[in-house]
Scaffold this active site. Structure first.
Site, mmCIF file in Angstrom:
data_model
loop_
_atom_site.group_PDB
_atom_site.id
_atom_site.type_symbol
_atom_site.label_atom_id
_atom_site.label_comp_id
_atom_site.label_asym_id
_atom_site.label_seq_id
_atom_site.Cartn_x
_atom_site.Cartn_y
_atom_site.Cartn_z
ATOM 1 N N SER A 69 58.164 50.642 20.529
ATOM 2 C CA SER A 69 59.255 50.675 19.383
ATOM 3 C C SER A 69 60.400 49.642 19.801
ATOM 4 O O SER A 69 61.237 49.324 19.167
ATOM 5 C CB SER A 69 59.814 51.995 19.790
ATOM 6 N N LYS A 137 50.780 54.127 28.184
ATOM 7 C CA LYS A 137 50.385 54.931 26.900
ATOM 8 C C LYS A 137 49.579 54.245 25.777
ATOM 9 O O LYS A 137 49.839 53.033 25.708
ATOM 10 C CB LYS A 137 51.728 55.291 26.282
ATOM 11 N N GLU A 206 53.381 63.058 17.726
ATOM 12 C CA GLU A 206 54.653 62.544 16.720
ATOM 13 C C GLU A 206 54.394 63.039 15.507
ATOM 14 O O GLU A 206 53.448 62.842 14.763
ATOM 15 C CB GLU A 206 54.634 61.190 16.710
HETATM 16 O O1 KIV Z 1 57.188 53.300 21.256
HETATM 17 C C1 KIV Z 1 57.836 54.583 21.132
HETATM 18 O O2 KIV Z 1 59.013 54.322 21.466
HETATM 19 C C2 KIV Z 1 56.877 55.726 21.126
HETATM 20 C C3 KIV Z 1 57.594 56.937 21.097
HETATM 21 C C4 KIV Z 1 57.869 56.971 19.583
HETATM 22 C C5 KIV Z 1 56.939 58.039 21.521
HETATM 23 O O3 KIV Z 1 55.734 55.729 21.070
#
Ligand code: KIV
Length: 289
Positions: A69, A137, A206
């Site tokens: 993000s 992640k 999400e």
């Molecule tokens: O990139 C990000 O900030 C995310 C969150 C919305 C979980 O993946």
């Protein structure tokens, strides 16, 4: 000290509260597993730079996510899609440098893991070796299970991300709620179980109906981290610029703004400019002789 004789600090992992308990070392994935067993909920925030990450670390946020993000919340892109590995390494290294206690999780950006499990491992290793993060992640359920398995086998803690996966914005045609209807709900449960089976230590849900997120949370042994998933997930994550009111314009329905930093910062900048124009700044106390 070796793997079979953990230090006293490591031994505390199963009993110590995430809030105030884990002070002299970083939070680990074992602490998060223990928190699920105790029923202790925890918060995760995104962070993209050392200064802001340091504030959240001091505030006791146990997990910080260097999210891709960063693309739309920090680097000025419209989506997360253009974010590169080099950018993620640079931002993640800054967040690691700015913190002492939080577990730092970094996103594998679009195109950095979908080709093959080997590509995923190569880029996860970059984030761990070059930036120093404690976990990565990646997006996807069943489709990412083989990559998760290889990373976990290689010693990389993996947080999975299912439901609305923003890297697929062009395939979704926007950011619609996921998992509505029986078939989609079953697919989501399958995805959640697939990432747990593959060895993920947690999974982000999400934009998922609260009832489905609660069902997934009850059926998994690993913590669920909700963003737009209602109140029953084990943890909650927000993008920090949304949470603190830095984001321009409308924010998604699931966001609560705990401050209005955009107007505080804007007002400070206007006052500075006005004092420069009027000659009120710099005053005597800001001046060398
Ligand atoms: O990139 C990000 O900030 C995310 C969150 C919305 C979980 O993946």
């Amino acid at each position: 000290m070796n793997a079979s004789s953990p230090s006293p600090a490591q031994n505390q992992a199963s009993t110590t509260s995430l809030y105030g308990g884990v002070v002299n070392r970083r939070v680990t994935v074992r602490d998060l597993a223990s928190a699920k067993q105790r029923g202790e909920k925890w918060a995760m925030l995104t962070a993209y730079d050392a200064l802001t990450a340091g504030v959240f670390d001091e505030a006791g946020i146990p997990v910080l996510l260097v999210g891709d993000s960063a693309g739309n919340c920090h680097l000025g892109y419209e989506t997360t899609v253009p974010v590169t590995m080099d950018q993620m390494v640079m931002l993640s290294a800054a967040v690691v440098r700015g913190t002492k206690r939080s577990l730092i999780v970094a996103d594998l950006p679009f195109g950095s893991y979908q080709e093959s499990p080997a590509q995923a491992l190569h880029n996860a290793a970059r984030l761990m070796k070059e930036a120093g993060v404690g976990a990565v992640k990646l997006e996807g359920g069943e489709r990412s299970a083989r990559s998760i398995e290889l990373l976990v086998d290689a010693g990389v803690p993996v947080m999975a991300h299912i439901g609305l996966t923003p890297q697929s914005v062009h395939a979704f045609g926007g950011y619609p709620v996921q998992g509505r209807g029986d078939e989609a709900a079953h697919r989501m449960l399958r995805d959640a179980k697939a990432v747990q089976e593959a060895g993920a230590f947690a999974v982000v849900l999400e934009a998922v109906p609260a009832e489905l997120a609660a069902q997934v949370t009850a059926q998994l042994a690993i913590p669920t981290v909700g963003i737009g998933g209602g109140a029953d997930t084990d943890a909650q994550v927000l993008v920090w610029t949304d949470m603190a009111g830095m984001t321009a314009g409308r924010v998604p329905k699931f966001v609560k703004q705990y401050a209005n930093l955009r107007s505080v910062l804007g007002d400070a900048a206007k006052e500075f400019a006005e004092e420069v124009r009027s000659g009120a700044f710099p005053a005597e106390q800001h001046t060398f002789h």
